[in-house]
Design a protein around this motif. Structure first.
Motif, mmCIF file in Angstrom:
data_model
loop_
_atom_site.group_PDB
_atom_site.id
_atom_site.type_symbol
_atom_site.label_atom_id
_atom_site.label_comp_id
_atom_site.label_asym_id
_atom_site.label_seq_id
_atom_site.Cartn_x
_atom_site.Cartn_y
_atom_site.Cartn_z
ATOM 1 N N ASN A 62 0.815 -1.214 0.000
ATOM 2 C CA ASN A 62 0.000 0.000 0.000
ATOM 3 C C ASN A 62 0.852 1.269 0.000
ATOM 4 O OD1 ASN A 62 0.856 -0.315 2.650
ATOM 5 N ND2 ASN A 62 -1.160 -0.015 3.557
ATOM 6 N N LEU A 63 2.171 1.106 -0.086
ATOM 7 C CA LEU A 63 3.084 2.247 -0.222
ATOM 8 C C LEU A 63 3.517 2.472 -1.670
ATOM 9 C CD1 LEU A 63 5.559 2.041 2.799
ATOM 10 C CD2 LEU A 63 3.864 3.806 2.321
ATOM 11 N N LYS A 64 2.986 1.692 -2.606
ATOM 12 C CA LYS A 64 3.431 1.773 -4.002
ATOM 13 C C LYS A 64 3.417 3.185 -4.563
ATOM 14 C CE LYS A 64 1.528 -2.355 -5.562
ATOM 15 N NZ LYS A 64 0.960 -3.198 -6.597
ATOM 16 N N GLU A 65 2.405 3.952 -4.202
ATOM 17 C CA GLU A 65 2.313 5.313 -4.725
ATOM 18 C C GLU A 65 3.320 6.251 -4.072
ATOM 19 O OE1 GLU A 65 -1.647 6.872 -4.682
ATOM 20 O OE2 GLU A 65 -2.484 4.994 -5.431
ATOM 21 N N ASP A 66 3.815 5.877 -2.908
ATOM 22 C CA ASP A 66 4.696 6.759 -2.142
ATOM 23 C C ASP A 66 6.181 6.427 -2.266
ATOM 24 O OD1 ASP A 66 2.595 8.333 -0.805
ATOM 25 O OD2 ASP A 66 2.079 6.399 0.098
ATOM 26 N N ILE A 67 6.495 5.210 -2.671
ATOM 27 C CA ILE A 67 7.903 4.810 -2.734
ATOM 28 C C ILE A 67 8.386 4.853 -4.175
ATOM 29 C CG2 ILE A 67 7.382 2.328 -2.857
ATOM 30 C CD1 ILE A 67 9.945 1.870 -1.196
ATOM 31 N N LYS A 68 9.538 5.414 -4.335
ATOM 32 C CA LYS A 68 10.225 5.403 -5.628
ATOM 33 C C LYS A 68 11.482 4.561 -5.404
ATOM 34 C CE LYS A 68 8.449 9.948 -6.779
ATOM 35 N NZ LYS A 68 7.658 10.108 -5.560
ATOM 36 N N VAL A 69 11.336 3.264 -5.600
ATOM 37 C CA VAL A 69 12.392 2.312 -5.250
ATOM 38 C C VAL A 69 13.726 2.659 -5.897
ATOM 39 C CG1 VAL A 69 13.122 -0.105 -5.382
ATOM 40 C CG2 VAL A 69 10.788 0.450 -4.691
ATOM 41 N N PRO A 70 13.797 2.886 -7.216
ATOM 42 C CA PRO A 70 15.109 3.181 -7.807
ATOM 43 C C PRO A 70 15.777 4.397 -7.176
ATOM 44 C CG PRO A 70 13.540 2.655 -9.535
ATOM 45 C CD PRO A 70 12.749 2.788 -8.251
ATOM 46 N N GLN A 71 15.000 5.440 -6.920
ATOM 47 C CA GLN A 71 15.555 6.652 -6.315
ATOM 48 C C GLN A 71 16.056 6.380 -4.898
ATOM 49 O OE1 GLN A 71 12.786 9.912 -6.130
ATOM 50 N NE2 GLN A 71 14.129 11.115 -4.800
ATOM 51 N N LEU A 72 15.269 5.657 -4.110
ATOM 52 C CA LEU A 72 15.677 5.347 -2.739
ATOM 53 C C LEU A 72 16.971 4.536 -2.730
ATOM 54 C CD1 LEU A 72 15.148 5.358 0.322
ATOM 55 C CD2 LEU A 72 13.747 3.306 -0.025
ATOM 56 N N LEU A 73 17.041 3.503 -3.561
ATOM 57 C CA LEU A 73 18.246 2.673 -3.604
ATOM 58 C C LEU A 73 19.450 3.464 -4.101
ATOM 59 C CD1 LEU A 73 16.825 -0.732 -4.911
ATOM 60 C CD2 LEU A 73 17.092 0.067 -2.546
ATOM 61 N N GLU A 74 19.228 4.340 -5.069
ATOM 62 C CA GLU A 74 20.332 5.171 -5.582
ATOM 63 C C GLU A 74 20.873 6.090 -4.482
ATOM 64 O OE1 GLU A 74 21.032 8.761 -8.789
ATOM 65 O OE2 GLU A 74 19.496 7.262 -9.219
ATOM 66 N N GLU A 75 19.980 6.683 -3.701
ATOM 67 C CA GLU A 75 20.421 7.573 -2.627
ATOM 68 C C GLU A 75 21.201 6.807 -1.555
ATOM 69 O OE1 GLU A 75 17.496 10.362 -1.111
ATOM 70 O OE2 GLU A 75 16.451 10.267 -3.035
ATOM 71 N N LYS B 265 0.424 12.183 5.514
ATOM 72 C CA LYS B 265 -0.918 11.929 4.990
ATOM 73 C C LYS B 265 -1.484 10.558 5.356
ATOM 74 C CE LYS B 265 0.317 10.214 0.409
ATOM 75 N NZ LYS B 265 0.254 10.394 -1.017
ATOM 76 N N ARG B 266 -0.685 9.707 5.979
ATOM 77 C CA ARG B 266 -1.181 8.363 6.300
ATOM 78 C C ARG B 266 -0.487 7.830 7.541
ATOM 79 N NH1 ARG B 266 -0.606 4.472 2.035
ATOM 80 N NH2 ARG B 266 -1.342 3.118 3.676
ATOM 81 N N TYR B 267 -0.972 6.710 8.063
ATOM 82 C CA TYR B 267 -0.297 6.026 9.167
ATOM 83 C C TYR B 267 0.825 5.182 8.581
ATOM 84 C CZ TYR B 267 -4.253 7.458 11.967
ATOM 85 O OH TYR B 267 -5.197 8.198 12.616
ATOM 86 N N LEU B 268 2.019 5.407 9.083
ATOM 87 C CA LEU B 268 3.206 4.804 8.486
ATOM 88 C C LEU B 268 4.278 4.589 9.550
ATOM 89 C CD1 LEU B 268 5.059 4.052 6.066
ATOM 90 C CD2 LEU B 268 5.436 6.508 5.733
ATOM 91 N N ALA B 269 4.866 3.419 9.549
ATOM 92 C CA ALA B 269 5.977 3.107 10.457
ATOM 93 C C ALA B 269 7.232 2.879 9.617
ATOM 94 C CB ALA B 269 5.662 1.862 11.279
ATOM 95 N N LEU B 270 8.291 3.597 9.962
ATOM 96 C CA LEU B 270 9.591 3.434 9.307
ATOM 97 C C LEU B 270 10.569 2.889 10.335
ATOM 98 C CD1 LEU B 270 9.801 6.910 7.506
ATOM 99 C CD2 LEU B 270 9.020 4.738 6.531
ATOM 100 N N SER B 271 11.354 1.908 9.937
ATOM 101 C CA SER B 271 12.354 1.360 10.852
ATOM 102 C C SER B 271 13.554 0.863 10.061
ATOM 103 C CB SER B 271 11.767 0.216 11.690
ATOM 104 O OG SER B 271 11.278 -0.822 10.854
ATOM 105 N N MET B 272 14.668 0.741 10.774
ATOM 106 C CA MET B 272 15.900 0.260 10.158
ATOM 107 C C MET B 272 16.740 -0.423 11.231
ATOM 108 S SD MET B 272 18.760 2.362 8.064
ATOM 109 C CE MET B 272 20.439 1.913 8.380
ATOM 110 N N GLU B 273 17.430 -1.465 10.827
ATOM 111 C CA GLU B 273 18.326 -2.149 11.750
ATOM 112 C C GLU B 273 19.660 -2.418 11.071
ATOM 113 O OE1 GLU B 273 17.469 -6.327 12.748
ATOM 114 O OE2 GLU B 273 16.163 -6.381 10.987
#
Length: 126
Positions: free
Chosen positions: A11-24, A99-107
């Motif tokens: 349900n994040l498809k509209e919000d994530i730009k995978v290539p851009q995120l991975l490039e960064e 704009k939505r309920y969202l949890a971000l995490s990283m390990e």
């Protein structure tokens, strides 16, 4: 190593730009080539179709990132790299978070040499 793996709810498809995120993220890791060998950097994104978040009553979303590295880096380097990557993730989802309920995490996962098997001829290019 390092390997960067990001799992995100579909349900994040509209919000994530995978290539851009991975490039960064790669840019962060590549800028530390004295810490992380260029030929060992990998990234991937996994879209999750089966998941449940919180009580399941809202269209909640999450993204969880894992940075896997070999042992031997200082605590300072590990903290600095993880903080830089997580800042990229937070920036990437700033609009979605508002704009939505969202949890971000990283390990961070640190491997020992024992139990890690690798063969890589990409290093010879660098």
């Amino acid at each position: 190593m390092p390997h960067f793996i990001v799992e995100y709810t579909d349900n994040l498809k509209e919000d994530i730009k995978v290539p851009q995120l991975l490039e960064e993220v790669h840019r962060i890791l590549l800028s530390r080539k004295n810490v992380f060998p260029i030929g060992g950097i990998r990234s991937r994104a996994i879209e999750l179709k089966d998941y449940r978040v919180a009580d399941g009553t809202e269209d909640d979303a999450f993204l969880h990132a894992t940075l896997k590295i070999a042992a031997g880096r200082s605590e300072e380097i590990k903290a600095e790299v993880c903080e830089a990557i997580f800042e990229v993730i937070k920036g990437h989802f700033e609009v979605a978070m508002n704009k939505r309920y969202l949890a971000l995490s990283m390990e961070l996962v640190e491997f020992s040499d024992l139990g890690t098997y690798k063969q890589n001829n990409i290093h010879s290019r660098f």
